[in-house]
Design a protein around this motif. Structure first.
Motif, PDB file in Angstrom:
ATOM      1  N   LYS A  53      51.212  74.028  48.049  1.00  0.00           N
ATOM      2  CA  LYS A  53      50.566  73.738  46.768  1.00  0.00           C
ATOM      3  C   LYS A  53      50.215  72.250  46.692  1.00  0.00           C
ATOM      4  O   LYS A  53      50.993  71.396  47.121  1.00  0.00           O
ATOM      5  N   LEU A  54      49.034  71.974  46.134  1.00  0.00           N
ATOM      6  CA  LEU A  54      48.561  70.597  46.009  1.00  0.00           C
ATOM      7  C   LEU A  54      48.492  70.216  44.530  1.00  0.00           C
ATOM      8  O   LEU A  54      47.882  70.927  43.726  1.00  0.00           O
ATOM      9  N   LYS A  55      49.111  69.098  44.199  1.00  0.00           N
ATOM     10  CA  LYS A  55      49.019  68.546  42.854  1.00  0.00           C
ATOM     11  C   LYS A  55      48.432  67.144  42.940  1.00  0.00           C
ATOM     12  O   LYS A  55      48.914  66.302  43.702  1.00  0.00           O
ATOM     13  N   ILE A  56      47.363  66.906  42.170  1.00  0.00           N
ATOM     14  CA  ILE A  56      46.674  65.614  42.177  1.00  0.00           C
ATOM     15  C   ILE A  56      46.958  64.896  40.858  1.00  0.00           C
ATOM     16  O   ILE A  56      46.771  65.476  39.776  1.00  0.00           O
ATOM     17  N   PHE A  57      47.400  63.662  40.965  1.00  0.00           N
ATOM     18  CA  PHE A  57      47.551  62.799  39.803  1.00  0.00           C
ATOM     19  C   PHE A  57      46.249  61.993  39.711  1.00  0.00           C
ATOM     20  O   PHE A  57      45.974  61.135  40.557  1.00  0.00           O
ATOM     21  N   PHE A  58      45.472  62.281  38.664  1.00  0.00           N
ATOM     22  CA  PHE A  58      44.073  61.865  38.582  1.00  0.00           C
ATOM     23  C   PHE A  58      43.927  60.782  37.514  1.00  0.00           C
ATOM     24  O   PHE A  58      44.450  60.900  36.401  1.00  0.00           O
ATOM     25  N   GLY A  59      43.196  59.706  37.873  1.00  0.00           N
ATOM     26  CA  GLY A  59      42.963  58.633  36.916  1.00  0.00           C
ATOM     27  C   GLY A  59      41.522  58.148  36.952  1.00  0.00           C
ATOM     28  O   GLY A  59      40.755  58.522  37.828  1.00  0.00           O
ATOM     29  N   TYR A  60      41.199  57.304  35.991  1.00  0.00           N
ATOM     30  CA  TYR A  60      39.833  56.793  35.938  1.00  0.00           C
ATOM     31  C   TYR A  60      39.716  55.392  36.512  1.00  0.00           C
ATOM     32  O   TYR A  60      38.613  54.875  36.679  1.00  0.00           O
ATOM     33  N   ALA A  61      40.847  54.752  36.828  1.00  0.00           N
ATOM     34  CA  ALA A  61      40.806  53.409  37.427  1.00  0.00           C
ATOM     35  C   ALA A  61      42.192  53.082  37.969  1.00  0.00           C
ATOM     36  O   ALA A  61      43.195  53.731  37.627  1.00  0.00           O
ATOM     37  N   ALA A  62      42.232  52.066  38.812  1.00  0.00           N
ATOM     38  CA  ALA A  62      43.519  51.602  39.329  1.00  0.00           C
ATOM     39  C   ALA A  62      44.350  51.033  38.183  1.00  0.00           C
ATOM     40  O   ALA A  62      43.822  50.383  37.274  1.00  0.00           O
ATOM     41  N   GLY A  63      45.676  51.289  38.231  1.00  0.00           N
ATOM     42  CA  GLY A  63      46.574  50.730  37.239  1.00  0.00           C
ATOM     43  C   GLY A  63      46.876  51.623  36.060  1.00  0.00           C
ATOM     44  O   GLY A  63      47.653  51.239  35.183  1.00  0.00           O
ATOM     45  N   HIS A 118      52.238  48.749  46.377  1.00  0.00           N
ATOM     46  CA  HIS A 118      51.677  48.032  45.230  1.00  0.00           C
ATOM     47  C   HIS A 118      52.555  46.835  44.849  1.00  0.00           C
ATOM     48  O   HIS A 118      53.748  46.821  45.102  1.00  0.00           O
ATOM     49  N   ALA A 119      51.918  45.887  44.234  1.00  0.00           N
ATOM     50  CA  ALA A 119      52.675  44.734  43.717  1.00  0.00           C
ATOM     51  C   ALA A 119      53.130  45.043  42.294  1.00  0.00           C
ATOM     52  O   ALA A 119      52.889  44.291  41.346  1.00  0.00           O
ATOM     53  N   ARG A 120      53.749  46.226  42.119  1.00  0.00           N
ATOM     54  CA  ARG A 120      54.189  46.673  40.802  1.00  0.00           C
ATOM     55  C   ARG A 120      55.660  47.056  40.907  1.00  0.00           C
ATOM     56  O   ARG A 120      56.003  48.147  41.382  1.00  0.00           O
ATOM     57  N   PRO A 121      56.566  46.167  40.495  1.00  0.00           N
ATOM     58  CA  PRO A 121      58.005  46.389  40.682  1.00  0.00           C
ATOM     59  C   PRO A 121      58.498  47.681  40.048  1.00  0.00           C
ATOM     60  O   PRO A 121      59.343  48.378  40.612  1.00  0.00           O
ATOM     61  N   LEU A 165      44.862  49.175  29.351  1.00  0.00           N
ATOM     62  CA  LEU A 165      44.746  48.898  30.785  1.00  0.00           C
ATOM     63  C   LEU A 165      44.338  47.448  31.011  1.00  0.00           C
ATOM     64  O   LEU A 165      44.838  46.781  31.935  1.00  0.00           O
ATOM     65  N   LEU A 166      43.432  46.926  30.179  1.00  0.00           N
ATOM     66  CA  LEU A 166      43.021  45.524  30.309  1.00  0.00           C
ATOM     67  C   LEU A 166      44.188  44.591  30.028  1.00  0.00           C
ATOM     68  O   LEU A 166      44.319  43.533  30.656  1.00  0.00           O
ATOM     69  N   GLU A 167      45.049  44.977  29.080  1.00  0.00           N
ATOM     70  CA  GLU A 167      46.229  44.154  28.804  1.00  0.00           C
ATOM     71  C   GLU A 167      47.170  44.149  30.003  1.00  0.00           C
ATOM     72  O   GLU A 167      47.742  43.115  30.365  1.00  0.00           O
ATOM     73  N   ARG A 168      47.341  45.302  30.638  1.00  0.00           N
ATOM     74  CA  ARG A 168      48.190  45.383  31.823  1.00  0.00           C
ATOM     75  C   ARG A 168      47.602  44.542  32.958  1.00  0.00           C
ATOM     76  O   ARG A 168      48.328  43.885  33.707  1.00  0.00           O
ATOM     77  N   LEU A 169      46.263  44.559  33.073  1.00  0.00           N
ATOM     78  CA  LEU A 169      45.609  43.757  34.102  1.00  0.00           C
ATOM     79  C   LEU A 169      45.844  42.271  33.854  1.00  0.00           C
ATOM     80  O   LEU A 169      46.146  41.517  34.790  1.00  0.00           O
ATOM     81  N   ALA A 170      45.714  41.874  32.609  1.00  0.00           N
ATOM     82  CA  ALA A 170      45.875  40.453  32.267  1.00  0.00           C
ATOM     83  C   ALA A 170      47.310  39.985  32.468  1.00  0.00           C
ATOM     84  O   ALA A 170      47.550  38.815  32.819  1.00  0.00           O
ATOM     85  N   SER A 171      48.279  40.877  32.296  1.00  0.00           N
ATOM     86  CA  SER A 171      49.685  40.495  32.442  1.00  0.00           C
ATOM     87  C   SER A 171      50.166  40.583  33.888  1.00  0.00           C
ATOM     88  O   SER A 171      51.337  40.341  34.156  1.00  0.00           O
ATOM     89  N   ASP A 224      44.953  36.238  41.140  1.00  0.00           N
ATOM     90  CA  ASP A 224      43.634  35.946  41.696  1.00  0.00           C
ATOM     91  C   ASP A 224      42.800  37.222  41.801  1.00  0.00           C
ATOM     92  O   ASP A 224      41.604  37.227  41.503  1.00  0.00           O
ATOM     93  N   GLN A 225      43.443  38.320  42.187  1.00  0.00           N
ATOM     94  CA  GLN A 225      42.721  39.592  42.262  1.00  0.00           C
ATOM     95  C   GLN A 225      42.349  40.083  40.869  1.00  0.00           C
ATOM     96  O   GLN A 225      41.264  40.647  40.666  1.00  0.00           O
ATOM     97  N   ALA A 226      43.228  39.882  39.922  1.00  0.00           N
ATOM     98  CA  ALA A 226      42.978  40.345  38.558  1.00  0.00           C
ATOM     99  C   ALA A 226      41.769  39.649  37.945  1.00  0.00           C
ATOM    100  O   ALA A 226      40.971  40.256  37.223  1.00  0.00           O
ATOM    101  N   LYS A 227      41.625  38.361  38.239  1.00  0.00           N
ATOM    102  CA  LYS A 227      40.478  37.628  37.701  1.00  0.00           C
ATOM    103  C   LYS A 227      39.167  38.182  38.240  1.00  0.00           C
ATOM    104  O   LYS A 227      38.200  38.370  37.502  1.00  0.00           O
ATOM    105  N   ARG A 228      39.121  38.435  39.553  1.00  0.00           N
ATOM    106  CA  ARG A 228      37.890  38.974  40.145  1.00  0.00           C
ATOM    107  C   ARG A 228      37.608  40.383  39.612  1.00  0.00           C
ATOM    108  O   ARG A 228      36.468  40.734  39.319  1.00  0.00           O
TER     109      ARG A 228
END
Length: 897
Positions: free
Chosen positions: A26-36, A65-68, A189-195, A202-206
């Motif tokens: 069986k395949l289960k996909i966790f689906f999102g609209y963007a990274a993060g 990922h750089a997400r502790p 999501l933008l708040e998570r990106l900014a934090s 540097d990646q978040a700014k780009r």
């Protein structure tokens, strides 16, 4: 009420899909609209919940990922070591599919579903790794974003301005057993990106500048939600089909394929339409006379577009002809197309006298169909210029010489006509004929065009006044020259087109003929190797390439059979690497090897010889890295399908034969049990009764009664012994378990030994033994032949009255010893003679209890004599009685020096 008719193809696909789903993981996909948005986090949480339920969970690959918070969830989960591969000076981490298959957990986590593997990997894409895990029965959790879905790639690119290279087919998403949408508000999501919770600073700014804008994220979220809704509709449709509910679809979408760089966008648009209308999806490529002149870049792009259409669920079809709109219109009419999706060139008509564009001609050809025209920015002018330049630079010298010869011949004939006083119109006709001949006998179209121009100049030089100059004194010649050039040019164009159409028709007819021949050839073959040889021969005729075929015994592949063409230059096609690819195809029932995305480093393209899910073997085609065109591929698959059906028929015939043998053996056992159940009980009862009588009344019996009782016990015991011996012998011989121990034997001694063991009642008959000469030797198994003589003599004693004469005679004729057992009893009726050697036949075609006959003796005699290579038959003994005669191979005395 009449139930609505369902589409049989859709119903069959649903049934097959349901069967396949039950067997695979069986395949289960966790689906999102963007990274993060939290796809990996949600997947790891679900993995811990599964582990708490007692499921064997392994983390196969998690993107670092750089997400502790996300990486902390890996604690407590078993992790497979990643495969580290050196690539262009870097060390890359890749998912180790072989380690995952060896570990074989119940559930495995594989992050980044759309990831592209490095070149040395087994599969090009990670979703193919996941499919192999599912085929092995392993459940998979994975993650993917909306921009990675193939049909939405253009839409996402138009919103974000970024073209995503890593994509998965829509079918890989739609066939998932579960899709969980991981959703958060774009502002959050933008708040998570900014934090710094998504990327480093540097990646978040780009990312915030190029991709992560509120407008982009909102649009992507909407697309993701709609895609999930589309999948729900698809699941509802599948459920309706499986439950045999009302099914409706009249839509058949046709997309036109080309080598245009923007054709991929058109294909994706058509795929979305087919999915939205829940209709059939077909991709058509019209092969013209210019197809062979395409550059390698255009050919590769065309193959990529065909492969993309296949991934999106299209059936690939090919049509042949130079008039592309007519071919599309005719195909649409014959195939029941309801909508056509085609690209529109940005090059517009320059004026009202310009030639109509392909789109305009197609619209006029099929006025009753919906035609969806997608803007197609194509560099058509540069392509045409490049094509013409290639033609000019590559005119074969032999074509130039042929054109010169034809012009010289036409000029000489024209001079002859001029000398005979023929008009100029006849000379013009000669030059037109010359242009037609040139168009037919040359391979490059430019030769015909140049001949048209040169013929006008030559006519002007030789046949207009003033002669031998390119000047003319009559202004009417301008009209003559113009008409002559137009007519010769049109004649050349029509002749070239007819020639190309004839070539294409002949090529298509040849391929179709091969397919028909294959069907007839395979129907005649009754052996698996003969079927493989015939199939390989047809494939070599079709493709002009070397073929490798592996047969299967049901569990693994057998030794490969290599079939090479006459001018074969291929290297070793059965190396360990090639065998490994063939074995993978056999195990997974999928194509692999050269020109595919799986194990593409192989020299051959490997395809399964299969019927449904049963694989009878694997065929390898040495394609030299050049993909097969769609028509060749279709014929190839048809031939392999015919081969698989032939192999299945042979298998079914063998199984039917084995079943018949088993049924015959079961019938034999049943007959034996029926025959001996009563006959064994009778003598055993008599023996036990007589023995009991002796024990109880031994002292009261007189001598005569005691002797009679002992005689009865002896007779019943001897009958049982002979019965058991015959039963054991006939079952061994009929089962092929007897190995003859032959030796040179003297027949007189064999007969004497047999007479020692015959029925005690032989004293009531006269038995005579005679021989043609003193010493007759036979090459026989003496014990078995003794049994034959015993059975024949006992048979004569049993079926002849007391006092009859039984004669055993032996003689030798050439290399055969002839033995006959004759009696002067009542004989055997003619209608019974053909059946006397049948098992369980005893005169009246039934078991005769009074005679205690199971009908095994003569059947056993025939089996033994046949095993010796001899024959046995029955005839009349004149004036009365029966003669049983059998032959044995004669022997010679061995002299040892």
């Amino acid at each position: 009420m009449e139930l609505p008719r369902q589409d049989p193809d859709q119903l069959l696909r649903a049934i097959c899909s349901d069967t396949y789903t039950r067997k695979s993981g069986k395949l289960k996909i966790f689906f999102g609209y963007a990274a993060g948005v939290g796809k990996t986090y949600a997947m790891l949480q679900a993995a811990h919940q599964a582990k708490e339920r007692g499921i064997d969970v392994v983390a196969g690959y998690i993107e670092p990922h750089a997400r502790p918070q996300t990486m902390a969830l890996l604690d407590g989960l078993e992790q497979l070591p990643v495969k580290k591969v050196a690539y262009e000076g870097m060390t890359l981490r890749e998912f180790d599919i072989d380690a995952a298959l060896k570990r074989n957990p119940q559930l495995i986590l594989v992050d980044e579903f759309a990831h592209t593997n490095i070149e040395s990997s087994r599969h090009t894409k990670r979703y193919q790794d996941v499919q192999e895990l599912l085929n092995a029965g392993i459940d998979v959790y994975t993650t993917v974003n909306v921009q990675h879905i193939e049909s939405l790639n253009d839409t996402v690119a138009s919103i974000t301005g970024i073209l995503v290279r890593e994509r998965i087919p829509d079918s890989a998403f739609d066939q998932a057993d579960q899709v969980e949408l991981v959703d958060i508000e774009p502002a959050e999501l933008l708040e998570r990106l900014a934090s710094g919770k998504v990327y480093r600073k540097d990646q978040a700014k780009r990312a915030a500048v190029n991709f992560f804008t509120l407008e982009n994220l909102t649009a992507l979220r909407e697309i993701a939600l709609r895609r999930c809704a589309d999948r729900v509709n698809l699941l509802t449709e599948r459920a309706r089909i499986q439950s045999r509910g009302d099914y409706h679809t009249d839509e058949h979408i046709l997309v036109c394929l080309s080598s245009s760089p923007s054709n991929a966008r058109i294909i994706r648009t058509a795929a979305r339409m087919a999915r939205a209308f829940r209709g059939t999806f077909t991709a058509l490529y019209v092969e013209t006379s210019n197809t062979a002149e395409m550059s390698e870049e255009d050919k590769k792009r065309l193959q990529d577009n065909k492969r993309l259409a296949q991934q999106l669920g299209a059936t690939i079809e090919t049509s042949y002809g130079d008039d592309v709109p007519v071919q599309i219109a005719e195909f649409a009419r014959l195939s029941g197309i309801s909508k056509i999706v085609i690209g529109r060139s940005t090059i517009a008509r320059k004026n009202i006298f310009s030639k109509p564009t392909l789109t305009e001609r197609l619209i006029s050809s099929v006025p009753n169909l919906d035609i969806h025209v997608i803007p197609d920015a194509n560099t058509e002018n540069s392509y045409q210029k490049r094509k013409r330049k290639v033609q000019v630079d590559t005119i074969p010298l032999r074509d130039v010489l042929k054109s010169i010869v034809v012009l010289l011949a036409a000029t000489l004939i024209g001079c002859g006509f001029d000398a005979l006083g023929f008009t100029e119109s006849n000379i013009v006709a000669v030059y037109i004929l010359g242009v037609l001949v040139t168009a037919v006998i040359t391979t490059n179209r430019l030769c015909g065009i140049l001949t048209s121009v040169v013929s006008v100049l030559v006519f002007n030089f030789f046949f207009t006044t003033p002669r031998l100059t390119f000047h003319f004194d009559d202004p009417n010649y301008i009209v003559t020259f113009t008409i002559m050039f137009i007519v010769t040019l049109l004649s050349e164009s029509l002749a070239t087109r007819l020639k190309e159409n004839a070539k294409q028709s002949a090529h298509t007819a040849y391929r179709t003929k091969i397919l028909f021949e294959t069907n007839q050839l395979l129907q005649k073959e009754q052996d698996e190797n003969a079927v493989i040889t015939a199939t390989a021969g047809q494939l070599m005729k079709l493709l002009k390439k070397d073929i490798v075929v592996y047969l299967s015994d049901g569990k693994e592949l057998d030794v490969p059979n290599v079939f090479r063409t006459v001018n074969s230059t291929q290297e070793d096609l059965i190396s360990e690497n090639e065998k490994a690819v063939a074995d993978w195809v056999f195990q997974n029932n999928k194509h692999a090897g050269a020109t595919t995305d799986t194990l593409s480093s192989a020299k051959c393209l490997y395809l399964a010889i299969r019927v449904n899910q049963h694989v009878y073997g694997v065929a390898g085609i040495a394609v030299n890295g050049i993909p097969l065109d769609s028509f060749e591929n279709s014929v190839l698959l048809s031939i392999l399908g015919e081969c698989a059906l032939a192999l299945e028929n042979i298998k079914n015939a063998k199984e039917k034969e084995e079943a018949a043998v088993l049924a015959q053996n079961e019938q034999l056992r049943a007959n034996l049990l029926r025959a001996i159940s009563h006959d064994l009980r009778t003598p055993l009862t008599a023996i036990s009764g007589s023995a009991g009588n002796l024990l109880a009344n031994y002292k009261k019996m007189d001598d005569e009664l005691r002797e009679q009782t002992f005689t009865d016990i002896y007779d019943d015991s001897m009958w049982l012994i002979n019965l058991v011996e015959n039963l054991l012998a006939v079952t061994r011989i009929e089962g092929g378990q007897v190995n003859l121990t032959r030796s040179i034997e003297l027949m007189d001694e064999v007969v004497s030994e047999a007479l020692k063991h015959i029925n005690r009642k032989s004293k009531e008959h006269t038995i005579r033994v005679s021989s043609g000469k003193d010493f007759i030797l036979a090459h026989i198994d003496a014990k078995l032949i003794v049994q034959v003589i015993i059975n024949l003599v006992d048979n004569a004693i049993k079926y002849t009255p007391v006092g009859s004469v039984i004669e055993i005679h032996t003689e030798q004729k050439n290399k055969w010893v002839i033995v006959s057992v004759a009696d002067n009893g009542p004989g055997i009726p003619d209608e019974q003679k053909p059946r006397v050697f049948d098992m369980f036949y005893s005169g009246a075609n039934k078991v005769v209890d009074s005679r205690r006959s199971l009908g095994l003796g003569l059947s056993l005699c025939k089996s033994i004599v046949t095993a010796h290579g001899g024959t046995i038959f029955v005839s009349d003994n004149l004036p009365n009685g029966t003669v049983f005669t059998f032959t044995l191979p004669a022997g010679e005395v061995e002299i040892h020096e």
